[in-house]
Write a protein that holds these residues in place. Structure first.
Motif, PDB file in Angstrom:
ATOM      1  N   TYR A 139       8.712   3.733  -8.540  1.00  0.00           N
ATOM      2  CA  TYR A 139       8.197   3.794  -7.168  1.00  0.00           C
ATOM      3  C   TYR A 139       9.167   3.094  -6.211  1.00  0.00           C
ATOM      4  O   TYR A 139       9.453   3.605  -5.130  1.00  0.00           O
ATOM      5  CB  TYR A 139       6.816   3.155  -7.078  1.00  0.00           C
ATOM      6  N   ASP A 140       9.698   1.956  -6.623  1.00  0.00           N
ATOM      7  CA  ASP A 140      10.663   1.240  -5.780  1.00  0.00           C
ATOM      8  C   ASP A 140      11.925   2.074  -5.551  1.00  0.00           C
ATOM      9  O   ASP A 140      12.443   2.124  -4.434  1.00  0.00           O
ATOM     10  CB  ASP A 140      11.029  -0.107  -6.406  1.00  0.00           C
ATOM     11  N   ARG A 141      12.411   2.734  -6.607  1.00  0.00           N
ATOM     12  CA  ARG A 141      13.586   3.599  -6.454  1.00  0.00           C
ATOM     13  C   ARG A 141      13.273   4.765  -5.513  1.00  0.00           C
ATOM     14  O   ARG A 141      14.097   5.142  -4.677  1.00  0.00           O
ATOM     15  CB  ARG A 141      14.045   4.121  -7.815  1.00  0.00           C
ATOM     16  N   TYR A 142      12.066   5.321  -5.637  1.00  0.00           N
ATOM     17  CA  TYR A 142      11.655   6.415  -4.751  1.00  0.00           C
ATOM     18  C   TYR A 142      11.625   5.942  -3.296  1.00  0.00           C
ATOM     19  O   TYR A 142      12.123   6.638  -2.401  1.00  0.00           O
ATOM     20  CB  TYR A 142      10.284   6.937  -5.162  1.00  0.00           C
ATOM     21  N   CYS A 143      11.070   4.777  -3.062  1.00  0.00           N
ATOM     22  CA  CYS A 143      11.005   4.240  -1.692  1.00  0.00           C
ATOM     23  C   CYS A 143      12.399   4.020  -1.121  1.00  0.00           C
ATOM     24  O   CYS A 143      12.657   4.350   0.043  1.00  0.00           O
ATOM     25  CB  CYS A 143      10.214   2.936  -1.672  1.00  0.00           C
ATOM     26  N   ASP A 144      13.309   3.477  -1.919  1.00  0.00           N
ATOM     27  CA  ASP A 144      14.681   3.270  -1.454  1.00  0.00           C
ATOM     28  C   ASP A 144      15.341   4.599  -1.094  1.00  0.00           C
ATOM     29  O   ASP A 144      15.978   4.734  -0.047  1.00  0.00           O
ATOM     30  CB  ASP A 144      15.515   2.563  -2.527  1.00  0.00           C
ATOM     31  N   ARG A 145      15.184   5.596  -1.963  1.00  0.00           N
ATOM     32  CA  ARG A 145      15.763   6.918  -1.722  1.00  0.00           C
ATOM     33  C   ARG A 145      15.131   7.558  -0.487  1.00  0.00           C
ATOM     34  O   ARG A 145      15.817   8.174   0.334  1.00  0.00           O
ATOM     35  CB  ARG A 145      15.561   7.778  -2.965  1.00  0.00           C
ATOM     36  N   HIS A 146      13.810   7.402  -0.341  1.00  0.00           N
ATOM     37  CA  HIS A 146      13.100   7.969   0.812  1.00  0.00           C
ATOM     38  C   HIS A 146      13.615   7.346   2.109  1.00  0.00           C
ATOM     39  O   HIS A 146      13.843   8.066   3.087  1.00  0.00           O
ATOM     40  CB  HIS A 146      11.602   7.709   0.658  1.00  0.00           C
ATOM     41  N   ARG A 147      13.803   6.045   2.125  1.00  0.00           N
ATOM     42  CA  ARG A 147      14.300   5.364   3.333  1.00  0.00           C
ATOM     43  C   ARG A 147      15.722   5.796   3.676  1.00  0.00           C
ATOM     44  O   ARG A 147      16.067   5.906   4.852  1.00  0.00           O
ATOM     45  CB  ARG A 147      14.247   3.854   3.144  1.00  0.00           C
ATOM     46  N   ARG A 148      16.566   6.024   2.651  1.00  0.00           N
ATOM     47  CA  ARG A 148      17.946   6.468   2.888  1.00  0.00           C
ATOM     48  C   ARG A 148      17.985   7.897   3.421  1.00  0.00           C
ATOM     49  O   ARG A 148      18.744   8.195   4.342  1.00  0.00           O
ATOM     50  CB  ARG A 148      18.756   6.412   1.590  1.00  0.00           C
ATOM     51  N   ASN A 149      17.184   8.779   2.817  1.00  0.00           N
ATOM     52  CA  ASN A 149      17.250  10.200   3.174  1.00  0.00           C
ATOM     53  C   ASN A 149      16.411  10.574   4.380  1.00  0.00           C
ATOM     54  O   ASN A 149      16.664  11.606   5.003  1.00  0.00           O
ATOM     55  CB  ASN A 149      16.820  11.063   1.976  1.00  0.00           C
ATOM     56  N   ARG A 150      15.402   9.788   4.690  1.00  0.00           N
ATOM     57  CA  ARG A 150      14.514  10.087   5.817  1.00  0.00           C
ATOM     58  C   ARG A 150      14.277   8.842   6.665  1.00  0.00           C
ATOM     59  O   ARG A 150      13.160   8.329   6.725  1.00  0.00           O
ATOM     60  CB  ARG A 150      13.178  10.609   5.290  1.00  0.00           C
ATOM     61  N   PRO A 151      15.325   8.355   7.318  1.00  0.00           N
ATOM     62  CA  PRO A 151      15.137   7.141   8.128  1.00  0.00           C
ATOM     63  C   PRO A 151      14.112   7.386   9.241  1.00  0.00           C
ATOM     64  O   PRO A 151      14.096   8.426   9.873  1.00  0.00           O
ATOM     65  CB  PRO A 151      16.514   6.852   8.699  1.00  0.00           C
ATOM     66  N   GLY A 152      13.240   6.441   9.417  1.00  0.00           N
ATOM     67  CA  GLY A 152      12.222   6.550  10.449  1.00  0.00           C
ATOM     68  C   GLY A 152      10.937   7.202   9.986  1.00  0.00           C
ATOM     69  O   GLY A 152       9.911   7.067  10.644  1.00  0.00           O
ATOM     70  N   ALA A 153      10.980   7.919   8.871  1.00  0.00           N
ATOM     71  CA  ALA A 153       9.771   8.559   8.348  1.00  0.00           C
ATOM     72  C   ALA A 153       8.942   7.523   7.586  1.00  0.00           C
ATOM     73  O   ALA A 153       9.502   6.637   6.937  1.00  0.00           O
ATOM     74  CB  ALA A 153      10.136   9.710   7.423  1.00  0.00           C
ATOM     75  N   PRO A 154       7.634   7.620   7.663  1.00  0.00           N
ATOM     76  CA  PRO A 154       6.801   6.652   6.944  1.00  0.00           C
ATOM     77  C   PRO A 154       6.949   6.827   5.428  1.00  0.00           C
ATOM     78  O   PRO A 154       7.045   7.950   4.924  1.00  0.00           O
ATOM     79  CB  PRO A 154       5.378   6.979   7.392  1.00  0.00           C
ATOM     80  N   VAL A 155       6.992   5.707   4.745  1.00  0.00           N
ATOM     81  CA  VAL A 155       7.122   5.721   3.284  1.00  0.00           C
ATOM     82  C   VAL A 155       5.729   5.922   2.681  1.00  0.00           C
ATOM     83  O   VAL A 155       4.786   5.243   3.073  1.00  0.00           O
ATOM     84  CB  VAL A 155       7.735   4.396   2.787  1.00  0.00           C
ATOM     85  N   PRO A 156       5.594   6.860   1.749  1.00  0.00           N
ATOM     86  CA  PRO A 156       4.285   7.074   1.122  1.00  0.00           C
ATOM     87  C   PRO A 156       3.799   5.815   0.395  1.00  0.00           C
ATOM     88  O   PRO A 156       4.597   5.057  -0.145  1.00  0.00           O
ATOM     89  CB  PRO A 156       4.545   8.199   0.123  1.00  0.00           C
ATOM     90  N   THR A 157       2.504   5.647   0.383  1.00  0.00           N
ATOM     91  CA  THR A 157       1.923   4.531  -0.362  1.00  0.00           C
ATOM     92  C   THR A 157       2.063   4.815  -1.857  1.00  0.00           C
ATOM     93  O   THR A 157       2.417   5.918  -2.267  1.00  0.00           O
ATOM     94  CB  THR A 157       0.429   4.360  -0.031  1.00  0.00           C
ATOM     95  N   ARG A 158       1.765   3.811  -2.653  1.00  0.00           N
ATOM     96  CA  ARG A 158       1.846   3.997  -4.106  1.00  0.00           C
ATOM     97  C   ARG A 158       0.901   5.115  -4.556  1.00  0.00           C
ATOM     98  O   ARG A 158       1.251   5.938  -5.392  1.00  0.00           O
ATOM     99  CB  ARG A 158       1.500   2.672  -4.799  1.00  0.00           C
ATOM    100  N   ARG A 159      -0.280   5.160  -3.991  1.00  0.00           N
ATOM    101  CA  ARG A 159      -1.258   6.202  -4.339  1.00  0.00           C
ATOM    102  C   ARG A 159      -0.725   7.584  -3.960  1.00  0.00           C
ATOM    103  O   ARG A 159      -0.828   8.534  -4.736  1.00  0.00           O
ATOM    104  CB  ARG A 159      -2.580   5.925  -3.654  1.00  0.00           C
ATOM    105  N   GLU A 160      -0.158   7.718  -2.758  1.00  0.00           N
ATOM    106  CA  GLU A 160       0.403   8.998  -2.332  1.00  0.00           C
ATOM    107  C   GLU A 160       1.569   9.412  -3.232  1.00  0.00           C
ATOM    108  O   GLU A 160       1.707  10.579  -3.588  1.00  0.00           O
ATOM    109  CB  GLU A 160       0.874   8.912  -0.881  1.00  0.00           C
ATOM    110  N   TYR A 161       2.391   8.437  -3.608  1.00  0.00           N
ATOM    111  CA  TYR A 161       3.510   8.704  -4.501  1.00  0.00           C
ATOM    112  C   TYR A 161       3.009   9.238  -5.835  1.00  0.00           C
ATOM    113  O   TYR A 161       3.548  10.216  -6.356  1.00  0.00           O
ATOM    114  CB  TYR A 161       4.332   7.436  -4.704  1.00  0.00           C
ATOM    115  N   GLU A 162       1.992   8.612  -6.391  1.00  0.00           N
ATOM    116  CA  GLU A 162       1.447   9.061  -7.674  1.00  0.00           C
ATOM    117  C   GLU A 162       0.878  10.477  -7.562  1.00  0.00           C
ATOM    118  O   GLU A 162       1.047  11.285  -8.466  1.00  0.00           O
ATOM    119  CB  GLU A 162       0.382   8.092  -8.179  1.00  0.00           C
TER     120      GLU A 162
END
Length: 62
Positions: A23-46
């Motif tokens: 999940y942490d790796r996903y959040c890091d990748r999400h922030r890099r590829n979609r700056p400014g977009a809200p990061v999904p919660t752990r539940r949304e990620y699952e």
């Protein structure tokens, strides 16, 4: 090995085993590829992960 190294190794193993590191790796990748977009919660990620696994079966037998 020091106690600190043992505890750090144990922490790494538990995080990998439980999926917390993924999940942490996903959040890091999400922030890099979609700056400014809200990061999904752990539940949304699952939920996204389960949906992807169901729509893209790879090694399931049935």
């Amino acid at each position: 090995m020091t106690l600190r190294q043992v505890l750090d190794g144990l922490r790494w193993y538990v995080r990998e085993f439980t999926g917390e590191a993924a999940y942490d790796r996903y959040c890091d990748r999400h922030r890099r590829n979609r700056p400014g977009a809200p990061v999904p919660t752990r539940r949304e990620y699952e939920q996204l992960r389960i949906q992807h696994r169901e729509t893209h079966p790879s090694s399931r037998c049935c």
